[in-house]
Design an enzyme around this catalytic site. Structure first.
Site, PDB file in Angstrom:
ATOM      1  N   ARG A  77       0.680  -1.289   0.049  1.00 16.56           N
ATOM      2  CA  ARG A  77       0.060   0.010   0.147  1.00 16.56           C
ATOM      3  C   ARG A  77       0.802   1.240   0.074  1.00 16.56           C
ATOM      4  O   ARG A  77       0.638   2.124  -0.604  1.00 16.56           O
ATOM      5  CB  ARG A  77      -0.877  -0.091   1.086  1.00 16.56           C
ATOM      6  N   HIS A 136      -7.004   7.509  11.893  1.00 17.43           N
ATOM      7  CA  HIS A 136      -6.583   6.194  12.062  1.00 17.43           C
ATOM      8  C   HIS A 136      -5.225   6.066  11.834  1.00 17.43           C
ATOM      9  O   HIS A 136      -4.664   5.117  11.327  1.00 17.43           O
ATOM     10  CB  HIS A 136      -7.453   5.241  10.810  1.00 17.43           C
ATOM     11  N   CYS A 144       7.472   1.566  17.259  1.00 17.22           N
ATOM     12  CA  CYS A 144       7.922   0.841  17.809  1.00 17.22           C
ATOM     13  C   CYS A 144       6.918   0.040  18.736  1.00 17.22           C
ATOM     14  O   CYS A 144       5.932   0.604  19.358  1.00 17.22           O
ATOM     15  CB  CYS A 144       8.917   1.125  19.064  1.00 17.22           C
ATOM     16  N   CYS A 176      13.415  -1.436  15.722  1.00 12.82           N
ATOM     17  CA  CYS A 176      13.441  -0.239  16.377  1.00 12.82           C
ATOM     18  C   CYS A 176      15.073   0.285  16.839  1.00 12.82           C
ATOM     19  O   CYS A 176      15.749  -0.638  17.430  1.00 12.82           O
ATOM     20  CB  CYS A 176      12.855  -0.109  17.915  1.00 12.82           C
ATOM     21  N   GLY A 216     -17.023  10.433   0.584  1.00 13.96           N
ATOM     22  CA  GLY A 216     -16.298   9.137   0.208  1.00 13.96           C
ATOM     23  C   GLY A 216     -16.178   8.155   1.440  1.00 13.96           C
ATOM     24  O   GLY A 216     -15.253   7.526   1.564  1.00 13.96           O
TER      25      GLY A 216
HETATM   26  C1  BV8 Z   1     -12.557   0.409  18.343  1.00 13.40           C
HETATM   27  C2  BV8 Z   1      -6.607   1.756   9.551  1.00 13.40           C
HETATM   28  C3  BV8 Z   1     -12.364   0.001  20.867  1.00 13.40           C
HETATM   29  C4  BV8 Z   1      -5.826   0.697   9.060  1.00 13.40           C
HETATM   30  C5  BV8 Z   1      -9.108   1.441   9.749  1.00 13.40           C
HETATM   31  C6  BV8 Z   1     -20.044  -3.616  15.420  1.00 13.40           C
HETATM   32  C7  BV8 Z   1     -20.793  -2.443  15.478  1.00 13.40           C
HETATM   33  C8  BV8 Z   1     -20.023  -1.372  15.615  1.00 13.40           C
HETATM   34  C9  BV8 Z   1     -18.582  -1.338  15.876  1.00 13.40           C
HETATM   35  C10 BV8 Z   1     -17.880  -2.224  15.872  1.00 13.40           C
HETATM   36  C11 BV8 Z   1     -18.423  -3.623  15.680  1.00 13.40           C
HETATM   37  N1  BV8 Z   1     -17.580  -4.591  15.792  1.00 13.40           N
HETATM   38  C12 BV8 Z   1     -16.522  -4.138  15.942  1.00 13.40           C
HETATM   39  C13 BV8 Z   1     -16.675  -2.667  16.217  1.00 13.40           C
HETATM   40  C14 BV8 Z   1     -15.604  -1.852  16.228  1.00 13.40           C
HETATM   41  C15 BV8 Z   1     -14.691  -1.499  14.892  1.00 13.40           C
HETATM   42  C16 BV8 Z   1     -15.707  -1.344  13.724  1.00 13.40           C
HETATM   43  O1  BV8 Z   1     -16.328  -0.100  13.558  1.00 13.40           O
HETATM   44  N2  BV8 Z   1     -15.737  -2.296  12.741  1.00 13.40           N
HETATM   45  C17 BV8 Z   1     -16.729  -2.069  11.572  1.00 13.40           C
HETATM   46  C18 BV8 Z   1     -16.071  -2.825  10.411  1.00 13.40           C
HETATM   47  C19 BV8 Z   1     -17.858  -2.730  11.992  1.00 13.40           C
HETATM   48  N3  BV8 Z   1     -14.027  -0.294  15.121  1.00 13.40           N
HETATM   49  C20 BV8 Z   1     -12.936  -0.511  15.634  1.00 13.40           C
HETATM   50  O2  BV8 Z   1     -12.308  -1.467  16.045  1.00 13.40           O
HETATM   51  C21 BV8 Z   1     -12.141   0.749  16.005  1.00 13.40           C
HETATM   52  N4  BV8 Z   1     -11.530   0.762  17.286  1.00 13.40           N
HETATM   53  O3  BV8 Z   1     -13.647   0.536  18.280  1.00 13.40           O
HETATM   54  O4  BV8 Z   1     -11.926   0.266  19.579  1.00 13.40           O
HETATM   55  C22 BV8 Z   1     -11.570   0.258  21.756  1.00 13.40           C
HETATM   56  C23 BV8 Z   1     -11.656   1.172  22.790  1.00 13.40           C
HETATM   57  C24 BV8 Z   1     -10.923   1.033  23.922  1.00 13.40           C
HETATM   58  C25 BV8 Z   1      -9.898   0.112  24.091  1.00 13.40           C
HETATM   59  C26 BV8 Z   1      -9.472  -0.645  22.936  1.00 13.40           C
HETATM   60  C27 BV8 Z   1     -10.570  -0.943  21.931  1.00 13.40           C
HETATM   61  C28 BV8 Z   1     -10.895   0.993  15.192  1.00 13.40           C
HETATM   62  C29 BV8 Z   1     -11.304   1.214  13.715  1.00 13.40           C
HETATM   63  C30 BV8 Z   1     -10.420   1.667  12.750  1.00 13.40           C
HETATM   64  C31 BV8 Z   1      -9.811   0.479  11.991  1.00 13.40           C
HETATM   65  N5  BV8 Z   1      -8.846   1.025  11.035  1.00 13.40           N
HETATM   66  N6  BV8 Z   1      -7.977   1.762   9.034  1.00 13.40           N
HETATM   67  C32 BV8 Z   1      -5.724   0.685   7.788  1.00 13.40           C
HETATM   68  O5  BV8 Z   1      -6.069   1.534   6.797  1.00 13.40           O
HETATM   69  O6  BV8 Z   1      -5.010  -0.345   7.278  1.00 13.40           O
HETATM   70  S1  BV8 Z   1     -10.510   1.411   9.129  1.00 13.40           S
HETATM   71  C33 BV8 Z   1     -10.657   1.370   7.446  1.00 13.40           C
HETATM   72  O7  BV8 Z   1     -11.931   1.586   7.253  1.00 13.40           O
HETATM   73  C34 BV8 Z   1      -9.957   2.950   6.960  1.00 13.40           C
HETATM   74  O8  BV8 Z   1      -9.395   3.767   7.858  1.00 13.40           O
HETATM   75  C35 BV8 Z   1     -11.320   3.410   5.991  1.00 13.40           C
HETATM   76  O9  BV8 Z   1     -11.043   4.729   5.937  1.00 13.40           O
HETATM   77  C36 BV8 Z   1     -12.136   3.242   6.993  1.00 13.40           C
HETATM   78  C37 BV8 Z   1     -13.642   3.336   6.538  1.00 13.40           C
HETATM   79  O10 BV8 Z   1     -13.961   2.858   5.387  1.00 13.40           O
HETATM   80  P1  BV8 Z   1     -14.346   3.834   4.373  1.00 13.40           P
HETATM   81  O11 BV8 Z   1     -13.184   5.203   4.400  1.00 13.40           O
HETATM   82  O12 BV8 Z   1     -15.756   4.352   4.591  1.00 13.40           O
HETATM   83  O13 BV8 Z   1     -13.924   3.068   2.938  1.00 13.40           O
HETATM   84  P2  BV8 Z   1     -14.979   2.235   2.239  1.00 13.40           P
HETATM   85  O14 BV8 Z   1     -14.147   1.564   0.972  1.00 13.40           O
HETATM   86  O15 BV8 Z   1     -15.779   1.477   3.130  1.00 13.40           O
HETATM   87  O16 BV8 Z   1     -15.978   3.150   1.295  1.00 13.40           O
HETATM   88  C38 BV8 Z   1     -15.653   3.997   0.569  1.00 13.40           C
HETATM   89  C39 BV8 Z   1     -16.658   4.699   0.010  1.00 13.40           C
HETATM   90  O17 BV8 Z   1     -16.310   5.813  -1.098  1.00 13.40           O
HETATM   91  C40 BV8 Z   1     -17.758   4.134  -0.640  1.00 13.40           C
HETATM   92  O18 BV8 Z   1     -19.037   4.375   0.051  1.00 13.40           O
HETATM   93  C41 BV8 Z   1     -17.904   4.386  -2.259  1.00 13.40           C
HETATM   94  O19 BV8 Z   1     -19.139   4.402  -2.535  1.00 13.40           O
HETATM   95  C42 BV8 Z   1     -17.228   5.720  -1.928  1.00 13.40           C
HETATM   96  N7  BV8 Z   1     -16.572   6.298  -3.210  1.00 13.40           N
HETATM   97  C43 BV8 Z   1     -15.894   5.298  -4.064  1.00 13.40           C
HETATM   98  N8  BV8 Z   1     -15.355   6.315  -4.958  1.00 13.40           N
HETATM   99  C44 BV8 Z   1     -15.467   7.315  -4.869  1.00 13.40           C
HETATM  100  C45 BV8 Z   1     -16.283   7.664  -3.711  1.00 13.40           C
HETATM  101  N9  BV8 Z   1     -16.818   8.748  -2.930  1.00 13.40           N
HETATM  102  C46 BV8 Z   1     -16.598   9.928  -3.583  1.00 13.40           C
HETATM  103  N10 BV8 Z   1     -15.884  10.022  -4.573  1.00 13.40           N
HETATM  104  C47 BV8 Z   1     -15.254   8.683  -5.410  1.00 13.40           C
HETATM  105  N11 BV8 Z   1     -14.568   8.994  -6.424  1.00 13.40           N
HETATM  106 ZN    ZN Z   2      11.678   0.697  20.663  1.00 18.97          ZN
END
Ligand code: BV8
Ligand code: ZN
Length: 277
Positions: A77, A136, A144, A176, A216
Site C-alpha cells: 500500500r 486512524h 515501535c 526499532c 467518500g
Molecule cells: C475500536 C486503519 C474500541 C488501518 C481502519 C460492531 C458495531 C460497531 C462497531 C464495531 C462492531 N464490531 C467491531 C466494532 C468496532 C470496529 C468497527 O467499527 N468495525 C466495523 C467494520 C463494524 N472499530 C474498531 O475496532 C475501532 N476501534 O472500536 O476500539 C476500543 C476502545 C478502547 C480500548 C480498546 C478498543 C478502530 C477502527 C479503525 C480501523 N482501522 N483503518 C488501515 O487503513 O490499514 S478502518 C478503514 O476503514 C480505513 O480507515 C477506512 O477509511 C475505514 C472506513 O472505510 P471507508 O473509508 O468508508 O472506505 P470504504 O471502502 O468502506 O468506502 C468508500 C466509500 O467511498 C464508498 O461508499 C464508495 O461508494 C465511495 N466512493 C468510491 N469512489 C468514490 C467514492 N466517493 C466519492 N468519490 C469517489 N470517487
Molecule cells: Zn523501541
C-alpha cells in the site's frame, strides 16, 4: 431520507454553498475521497480488502500471528500510495482549511493525501494549524511495538526507505533502532483505541459545526462514523457526497450522487463556475 441529487444540480449547489458560506464546516472523509487519486477503496470492487478480510490484516492479532503478511500488505500500500497525488477534492478542502474559513478536515484515511494537499496549498509553515485530524493514523509513519520510538516515512522516499526497493514483497522486517523490538505501521487497527486527543478534537469540531460534509465513506467504521451523527444531533446539516447510498443516509439532509473530485470543488471553490449545460 436525504434529498438525493444526481450530479451537480445548480439549485442544490447554490443551497449547499449558502449553508457552507459563513458557517463552520467539518469535512469527514473516507477512502472515496482518494479514489480519484488512484488509491483503491476498502470495500468497493477492486478494493484493498478484496483479497482479504479486514480481520486478516488490520488487527493486532493478525500482526502477532503473521507480521510478514501484514508488513507485506502495508509495504505494498505504501509503495502504491507514494505514487499518488492529492486530487481536486483534497486541494479544495485544503484551500478552505487554510484560507481562514472555518473548515476542519477529519479523515479516516491513512494515505496522507490531505496533509500533502495542505502543504501544497499553504506551504509547510502553516500546515500545523490546518492539519487534518487523522483518526486512524498514518501509512507513512512507523512506531515501535515496545517503546515510544516513531519514524516518519516521507511518501516520496517510502518506496526506497523500506529497504523493499519498491518491491512490496521483500526486505527484512523493520526493527526499532532504540530498543531492537519490531516496528509496526502507526495506524489504528480494528479492536485498537483511537488517539483520545484526536477523537476529542474531532468530536468537538462535529458538535460545533453548522455543516458536516461527508465525502467518500461507507460510514460503517466506528467510532469515526459518529462524526456526522454528532453534527446532526446538534441541529447541523449533513451533506453526503458519494456515488452510492451509504449507512449515513438516516442523518444526511442532502445526498449528492457524484464523485469527490467533481463535486467538492463545486461546493467549496470560490472560483467554481457551473459549466454551461
Ligand atoms: C475500536 C486503519 C474500541 C488501518 C481502519 C460492531 C458495531 C460497531 C462497531 C464495531 C462492531 N464490531 C467491531 C466494532 C468496532 C470496529 C468497527 O467499527 N468495525 C466495523 C467494520 C463494524 N472499530 C474498531 O475496532 C475501532 N476501534 O472500536 O476500539 C476500543 C476502545 C478502547 C480500548 C480498546 C478498543 C478502530 C477502527 C479503525 C480501523 N482501522 N483503518 C488501515 O487503513 O490499514 S478502518 C478503514 O476503514 C480505513 O480507515 C477506512 O477509511 C475505514 C472506513 O472505510 P471507508 O473509508 O468508508 O472506505 P470504504 O471502502 O468502506 O468506502 C468508500 C466509500 O467511498 C464508498 O461508499 C464508495 O461508494 C465511495 N466512493 C468510491 N469512489 C468514490 C467514492 N466517493 C466519492 N468519490 C469517489 N470517487
Ligand atoms: Zn523501541
Amino acid at each position: 431520507m436525504p434529498s438525493r441529487t444526481d450530479g451537480l444540480d445548480p439549485g442544490v449547489v447554490v443551497e449547499v454553498r449558502q449553508a457552507i458560506e459563513g458557517g463552520s464546516v467539518v469535512a469527514f472523509t473516507g477512502a472515496g475521497v482518494s479514489a480519484e487519486s488512484g488509491v483503491p477503496t476498502f470495500r468497493g470492487p477492486g478494493g484493498l480488502w478484496r483479497n482479504h478480510r479486514p480481520e486478516d490484516l488490520a488487527t493486532p492479532g493478525a500482526f502477532a500471528r503473521d507480521p510478514e503478511l501484514v508488513w507485506e500488505w502495508y509495504r505494498w500500500r505504501r509503495s502504491l500510495v507514494a505514487r499518488c497525488q492529492p486530487n481536486a477534492a483534497h486541494l479544495a478542502l485544503a484551500t478552505r482549511a487554510t484560507d481562514g474559513s472555518r473548515l476542519t478536515v477529519v479523515t479516516q484515511n491513512v494515505d496522507g493525501l490531505h496533509t500533502q494537499a495542505t502543504r501544497a496549498v499553504a506551504g509547510d509553515g502553516r500546515v500545523e494549524r490546518a492539519s487534518p485530524l487523522e483518526l486512524h493514523g498514518s501509512l507513512f509513519r512507523d512506531r515501535c511495538t515496545a517503546c515510544t520510538y516513531q519514524e516518519e516515512r516521507v511518501p516520496s522516499a517510502a518506496v526506497d526507505a523500506d529497504g523493499a526497493g519498491g518491491d512490496p514483497h521483500s526486505g527484512p522486517l523493520p526493527v526499532c533502532p532504540s530498543c531492537g523490538h519490531m516496528l509496526r505501521p502507526d495506524v489504528v487497527w480494528f479492536g485498537e483505541a483511537l488517539s483520545r486527543s484526536t477523537l476529542d478534537a474531532a468530536f468537538e469540531a462535529a458538535a460545533t459545526a453548522d455543516v458536516c460534509l461527508v465525502i467518500g465513506t461507507s460510514g460503517v467504521v466506528f467510532p469515526a462514523a459518529q462524526i456526522p451523527m454528532i453534527t446532526h444531533e446538534r441541529g447541523g446539516t449533513v451533506i453526503d457526497v458519494n456515488p452510492t447510498t451509504t449507512a449515513l443516509r438516516s442523518v444526511a439532509r442532502y445526498h449528492i450522487v457524484g464523485t469527490a473530485a467533481e463535486v467538492v470543488p463545486a461546493l467549496l471553490d470560490a472560483g467554481w463556475e457551473h459549466p454551461v449545460a
